[in-house]
Design a protein around this motif. Sequence first.
Motif, short mmCIF file in Angstrom:
data_model
loop_
_atom_site.label_atom_id
_atom_site.label_comp_id
_atom_site.label_asym_id
_atom_site.label_seq_id
_atom_site.Cartn_x
_atom_site.Cartn_y
_atom_site.Cartn_z
N GLN A 38 37.58 15.37 104.02
CA GLN A 38 37.77 16.28 105.24
C GLN A 38 38.71 17.21 104.90
O GLN A 38 38.47 18.48 105.27
CB GLN A 38 37.34 15.42 106.35
CG GLN A 38 36.11 14.86 106.58
CD GLN A 38 36.04 13.83 107.74
OE1 GLN A 38 37.23 13.36 108.16
NE2 GLN A 38 35.08 13.53 108.58
N LEU A 39 39.94 16.62 104.71
CA LEU A 39 40.99 17.68 104.74
C LEU A 39 40.92 18.38 103.43
O LEU A 39 41.39 19.72 103.71
CB LEU A 39 42.39 16.69 104.60
CG LEU A 39 42.74 15.65 105.73
CD1 LEU A 39 43.93 14.85 105.44
CD2 LEU A 39 43.35 16.67 106.86
N PHE A 40 40.56 18.09 102.49
CA PHE A 40 40.25 18.93 101.38
C PHE A 40 39.26 19.95 101.59
O PHE A 40 39.70 21.24 101.16
CB PHE A 40 39.97 18.13 100.04
CG PHE A 40 39.69 19.11 98.88
CD1 PHE A 40 40.66 19.44 98.23
CD2 PHE A 40 38.40 19.28 98.37
CE1 PHE A 40 40.52 20.11 96.90
CE2 PHE A 40 38.29 19.99 97.25
CZ PHE A 40 39.13 20.39 96.47
N PHE A 41 38.27 19.69 102.18
CA PHE A 41 37.25 20.73 102.54
C PHE A 41 37.94 21.91 103.38
O PHE A 41 37.66 22.94 103.28
CB PHE A 41 36.03 19.89 103.23
CG PHE A 41 34.98 20.91 103.68
CD1 PHE A 41 34.29 21.49 102.85
CD2 PHE A 41 34.92 21.20 105.01
CE1 PHE A 41 33.00 22.41 103.22
CE2 PHE A 41 33.84 22.11 105.46
CZ PHE A 41 32.90 22.73 104.54
N HIS A 42 38.28 21.33 104.36
CA HIS A 42 39.01 22.52 105.56
C HIS A 42 39.79 23.32 105.01
O HIS A 42 39.85 24.60 105.22
CB HIS A 42 39.55 21.74 106.72
CG HIS A 42 38.33 21.38 107.60
ND1 HIS A 42 37.88 22.04 108.63
CD2 HIS A 42 37.82 20.11 107.76
CE1 HIS A 42 37.20 21.32 109.44
NE2 HIS A 42 36.85 20.26 108.94
N VAL A 43 40.91 22.64 104.24
CA VAL A 43 41.84 23.77 103.45
C VAL A 43 41.35 24.47 102.23
O VAL A 43 41.84 25.76 102.25
CB VAL A 43 42.97 22.67 103.09
CG1 VAL A 43 44.05 23.62 102.17
CG2 VAL A 43 43.68 21.89 103.90
N THR A 44 40.38 24.01 101.72
CA THR A 44 39.86 24.93 100.53
C THR A 44 39.10 25.95 101.17
O THR A 44 39.24 26.99 100.50
CB THR A 44 38.98 23.80 99.70
OG1 THR A 44 39.57 22.71 99.05
CG2 THR A 44 38.35 24.74 98.56
N VAL A 45 38.16 25.70 102.29
CA VAL A 45 37.41 26.85 103.01
C VAL A 45 38.44 27.60 103.29
O VAL A 45 38.15 29.14 103.32
CB VAL A 45 36.68 26.18 103.88
CG1 VAL A 45 36.04 27.25 104.86
CG2 VAL A 45 35.37 25.32 103.52
#
Length: 307
Positions: free
Chosen positions: A278-285
């Motif tokens: 989830q953290l990776f998704f938000h930061v990547t977006v």
Amino acid sequence: MSMILSASVIRVRDGLPLSASTDYEQNTGVQECRKYFKMLSRKLAQLPDRCTLKTGHYNINFISSLGVSYMMLCTENYPSVLAFSFLDELQKEFITTYNMMKTNTAVRPYSFIEFDNFIQRTKQRYNNPRSLSTKINLSDMQIEIKLRPPYQVPMCELGSANGVTSAFSVDYKGAGKISSGHQRLEPATLSGIVAFILSLLCGALNLIRGFHAIESLLQSDGEDFNYIIAFFLGTAACLYQCYLLVYYTGWRNVKSFLTFGLICLCNMYLYELRNLWQLFFHVTVGAFVTLQIWLRQAQGKAPDYDV
């Protein structure tokens, strides 16, 4: 003597000349008026579909339809109804001869120069009103012009001419002091649209988690109030990235990097409530949207086609 001097066919979105008459007079007055053709071509997208510009001894009339503008130069005493009837004939013939796909994808100036043959024949007919009057019906055009007269383009709206520069000229001359509210961005790409949707999704997820955090706080489950702030700040940051992706503002790139930094800080604070993916998704977006904001820059100076 009243007469049509020249005509041009121009693409509205970027001022690309598609065709033009080649037998116009070479006197100083006509050459000076043709400079206004260039200036008008850069402003077609912002003007109504039927306009007239008076330049002293000459008038420039034009109509626009389906992304193409038809422009003509005539003497000041040439009848307006004949002028717009002439343009209407050019429009009908051009639409019949060429499909929109060709006009939209043309990259070279004067890609349809063969249309000049029709322009010349029609111009000769309209420069001989005696023989013309029995061949066309002007009543419909007279009624249309009476009900919806052409917009009179003020000279100051064109920008610079003869060394005089108005406030409108910065859009074309790239003077640099352009009001951010009037600056346009480059057309959106597929990746930009995807980035916009993903940013909205992240904002919605943050908003939902924020409301859930409020419910937990009201139920006295020991929820940290700072988590609520982090979720709502994340929502605001995502929405502001969407705004920066769509609209031009001053210091736009700097604002996008600061907004991305805020997204990273919020997710760092929320690491206990989110898993690694989830953290990776938000930061990547957030990083992807920031890149798209940087890539979608303001439109530069319109190409200086020799109209």
